[in-house]
Design a protein around this motif. Structure first.
Motif, PDB file in Angstrom:
ATOM      1  N   PRO A 161       0.794  -1.240   0.000  1.00 21.62           N
ATOM      2  CA  PRO A 161       0.000   0.000   0.000  1.00 21.62           C
ATOM      3  C   PRO A 161       0.825   1.288   0.000  1.00 21.62           C
ATOM      4  O   PRO A 161       0.292   2.363  -0.275  1.00 21.62           O
ATOM      5  CB  PRO A 161      -0.834  -0.104   1.287  1.00 21.62           C
ATOM      6  CG  PRO A 161      -0.112  -1.060   2.159  1.00 21.62           C
ATOM      7  CD  PRO A 161       0.618  -2.012   1.245  1.00 21.62           C
ATOM      8  N   ARG A 162       2.112   1.190   0.287  1.00 22.11           N
ATOM      9  CA  ARG A 162       2.912   2.413   0.326  1.00 22.11           C
ATOM     10  C   ARG A 162       4.080   2.415  -0.652  1.00 22.11           C
ATOM     11  O   ARG A 162       4.554   3.470  -1.037  1.00 22.11           O
ATOM     12  CB  ARG A 162       3.459   2.652   1.748  1.00 22.11           C
ATOM     13  CG  ARG A 162       2.382   3.019   2.772  1.00 22.11           C
ATOM     14  CD  ARG A 162       1.804   4.405   2.511  1.00 22.11           C
ATOM     15  NE  ARG A 162       0.774   4.749   3.499  1.00 22.11           N
ATOM     16  CZ  ARG A 162      -0.510   4.466   3.368  1.00 22.11           C
ATOM     17  NH1 ARG A 162      -0.962   3.832   2.292  1.00 22.11           N
ATOM     18  NH2 ARG A 162      -1.371   4.817   4.306  1.00 22.11           N
TER      19      ARG A 162
ATOM     20  N   THR B  32      -4.412   3.857  -1.028  1.00 20.86           N
ATOM     21  CA  THR B  32      -3.186   3.917  -1.820  1.00 20.86           C
ATOM     22  C   THR B  32      -3.316   4.836  -3.024  1.00 20.86           C
ATOM     23  O   THR B  32      -2.403   5.599  -3.331  1.00 20.86           O
ATOM     24  CB  THR B  32      -2.812   2.497  -2.300  1.00 20.86           C
ATOM     25  OG1 THR B  32      -2.758   1.666  -1.156  1.00 20.86           O
ATOM     26  CG2 THR B  32      -1.468   2.483  -3.000  1.00 20.86           C
TER      27      THR B  32
END
Ligand code: AMP
Ligand code: MG
Length: 301
Positions: free
Chosen positions: A187-188, A210
Motif C-alpha cells: 500500500p505504500r 493507496t
C-alpha cells in the motif's frame, strides 16, 4: 466507473467463441457503468439521487439487485458498509477527480441506509430524507465482475481471469497450473508486492488509501468513509478480501478498511471469506495480518 478492465480468456476455445464471449462481457461492463456511475448525470443512480426524495424512482432491475446486496452488507458489517456516504465522498473531491480536504467545521450529512425504500416488485427506490444520496462505488465493480463471469460461463468459457480496477474474479483454473496466484500491492511502496494470494475459482478485492487520498497536516485521508464519524476511515492502509462472489469481496474489502482487522472478522467468518490486512503501525511500518480459510493461501516475499 473510472477504471480499466482486463479480461483474459484461456484456450481451448475457437476465436469466434472467444470473440462472442468478449462482446457479451463488454456489454455487461458498459451496462453497469451506464446504470450506476455517479460520475454520469444520466445514470439510474444519478437520476435517483436527483428525484428520490420527491417520488419513487423506477430503476433497472440490476440497480435494485445491487442496492439489495448493499443493504445486506450494511447489516453484515455492523453498518460500516453504507452506500449513503456520497455527500462526504463528494465533499472530499473523490467523485470529481480532484481530491481535497473540505473546509474544517463543515459537516456533510450521511442520511443512513434506513432512509432508503426499495420496492423490488415495482422496481422503484425512494428516499425518506431530503439529504439521502447513494454511491455504489464500493460494490458496483464487484457486481459487474459477477455479471461478466456469468456471461462468460454462458459462452462455455472454462478458464478466465478478470480484473476491474483492483477487483478480480476468476473462472476455473489458469492455463499453466492448478491455482491462481495473484499479487497484492504494497500500500505504500509502488511496484512492490505485499505478498501473493493463491486461490481457486473465486473473487478478490483490494480497498484502501493507496490510490485515492488527500494529505492534510501530514495525515493521509483515503476515499473510504467511516459512516460513524463522517470522515475518511483510517483503520487500515489496505484490505484484501477473497470471497465466493466478487460483489461480496468488493463490499467486504471496503467495509474492512472502516472496521479494521478484528471487527471485520465476524463478517468474513459468516461468508466464508479470507482477508489480508495492512495497517500502518505508529512507527510508520506496515504490519500485515491475515484471516485465511480453506482453499486460499498467503505467502509474503
Ligand atoms: P472500493 O474501492 O471498492 O473500496 O470503493 C471505494 C468507494 O466506495 C469510494 O470511492 C466511495 O465511492 C464508496 N464508499 C466510501 N466509503 C464507503 C462506505 N463506508 N460504504 C460503502 N461505500 C463507500
Ligand atoms: Mg469495494
Amino acid at each position: 466507473m473510472g477504471t480499466f478492465a482486463e479480461i483474459q480468456i484461456f484456450a481451448p476455445v475457437a476465436p469466434e467463441q472467444a470473440r462472442a464471449a468478449l462482446i457479451a462481457a463488454r456489454a455487461e461492463l458498459h451496462a453497469v457503468d451506464r446504470l450506476m456511475a455517479v460520475q454520469r448525470p444520466d445514470s439510474d443512480v444519478s437520476r435517483l439521487n436527483r428525484e428520490g426524495a420527491r417520488h419513487p424512482v423506477r430503476v433497472d432491475v440490476r440497480v435494485i439487485e445491487v442496492l439489495t446486496s448493499a443493504m445486506a452488507m450494511h447489516a453484515l458489517t455492523a453498518g460500516a458498509f453504507d452506500v449513503t456516504v456520497l455527500p462526504v465522498v463528494r465533499a472530499w473531491g473523490f467523485i470529481d477527480g480532484h481530491p481535497r480536504a473540505p473546509d474544517a467545521g463543515v459537516r456533510h450529512a450521511i442520511a443512513g441506509t434506513q432512509t432508503l425504500r426499495i420496492d423490488p416488485g415495482k422496481r422503484t427506490v425512494a428516499f425518506t430524507d431530503a439529504s439521502t444520496q447513494v454511491d455504489l462505488g464500493g460494490i458496483a465493480k464487484g457486481y459487474a465482475l459477477d455479471r461478466v463471469r456469468d456471461a462468460l460461463c454462458r459462452h462455455d468459457i472454462h478458464s478466465a481471469f478478470l480484473d476491474l480496477g483492483g477487483s478480480i474474479a476468476t473462472i476455473g483454473h489458469p492455463p499453466d497450473g492448478p491455482h491462481w496466484r495473484i499479487g497484492v500491492k504494497h500500500p505504500r511502496r509502488a511496484g512492490e508486492l505485499l505478498g501473493v494470494i493463491t486461490m481457486d475459482d473465486a473473487a478478490m478485492s483490494t480497498s484502501g488509501d493507496t490510490e485515492q487520498f488527500v494529505i492534510r497536516d501530514g495525515q493521509r485521508f483515503g476515499h473510504i468513509i467511516d459512516p460513524r464519524t463522517g470522515i475518511p476511515a483510517s483503520a487500515l492502509a489496505s484490505a484484501t478480501v477473497v470471497a465466493s462472489s466478487a460483489t461480496l469481496a468488493d463490499a467486504l474489502s471496503t467495509a474492512a478498511v472502516v472496521l479494521g482487522e478484528n471487527d471485520i472478522r465476524p463478517a468474513l467468518a459468516a461468508t466464508d471469506a479470507a482477508g489480508v490486512f495492512a495497517a500502518v503501525a505508529p512507527d510508520g511500518v506496515i504490519r500485515v495480518s491475515t484471516s485465511v480459510r480453506g482453499g486460499v493461501s498467503w505467502a509474503q516475499p
